[in-house]
Scaffold this active site. Sequence first.
Site, short mmCIF file in Angstrom:
data_model
loop_
_atom_site.label_atom_id
_atom_site.label_comp_id
_atom_site.label_asym_id
_atom_site.label_seq_id
_atom_site.Cartn_x
_atom_site.Cartn_y
_atom_site.Cartn_z
N LYS A 196 0.83 -1.22 0.00
CA LYS A 196 0.00 0.00 0.00
C LYS A 196 0.87 1.27 0.00
CE LYS A 196 -2.03 -0.99 3.91
NZ LYS A 196 -1.26 -2.22 4.24
N ARG B 230 -0.39 -8.63 13.35
CA ARG B 230 -0.99 -7.64 12.43
C ARG B 230 -1.86 -8.33 11.38
NH1 ARG B 230 4.40 -5.05 10.65
NH2 ARG B 230 3.18 -3.91 9.10
N ARG C 70 11.59 -1.72 11.33
CA ARG C 70 10.46 -1.26 12.15
C ARG C 70 10.24 -2.27 13.27
NH1 ARG C 70 5.43 0.39 8.29
NH2 ARG C 70 4.28 -0.85 9.78
#
Length: 210
Positions: A15, A168, A157
């Site tokens: 995305k 997630r 991250r």
Amino acid sequence: MARRIVFLGPPGAGKGTQASRAARELGIPHLSTGDLLRQAAREGTALGKEAEQHMRAGRLVPDDLVLSILGERLAQPDAQRGFLLDGFPRNVAQAKALDKVAPIERVVAFKIPEGLLVERLTQRRNCPKCGTGYNLSTAPPRVPGRCDRDGELLVQRSDDEEASVRMRLKVYLQETVPLLDFYRKRGTLVEVDADGPPDSVASRMHDAVQ
Ligand code: AP5
């Protein structure tokens, strides 16, 4: 007419990669709630500190925090000519809240086999200085561990470690997948095959947002 577009898809679907290209082409800002929350965490605001705990664990940040940070961003002048939202909404309550502020004309859903996502995310690295993104498997830096642009040490991250990634994905299936039907019923959903090289995906995204 102001373009108001949402990119919806599981973590690692691409995305962010595609949204920055599409937003540039369309001349509208790319608004990522993940980026806004990470910025607040770096700045050490009360909201950022609270958000960081949820993000690290791979959970959704509570709606009121996300809505407050996004509401401020949507009020800025550049967002009045439209925007491309990346990572928002993530549940039906957020979608309903968004309707009240800025109704969305198109939702592009990224379709991708789940098996690709864990590998993509655990291999992702970023430059903490200039933000350039790398992928150790598919887009590695020229010098291992260092940014091509400024030589800075690349970082991972905290929510790209495997346990957070799996959480997630679970949260996506439980909380975000119901949005597909929500937008399908309104006739605003376009599903796009997000598997394949970034340039091929970009060309499909280009068609989907026209
Ligand atoms: P967020 O930052 O939005 O993360 P995400 O949705 O989990 O998505 P990612 O950024 O991990 O992946 P992406 O789909 O953008 O893929 P990318 O292009 O980077 O959210 C993080 C956290 O913030 C959430 O877990 C939550 O805690 C919180 N949050 C955010 N918004 C929220 C909200 N609305 N409500 C509540 N909480 C919220 O690509 C991934 C990797 O794949 C990269 O390495 C890239 O180089 C590579 N890649 C991309 N495309 C391709 C391709 N075509 N082929 C091969 N590799 C590719």
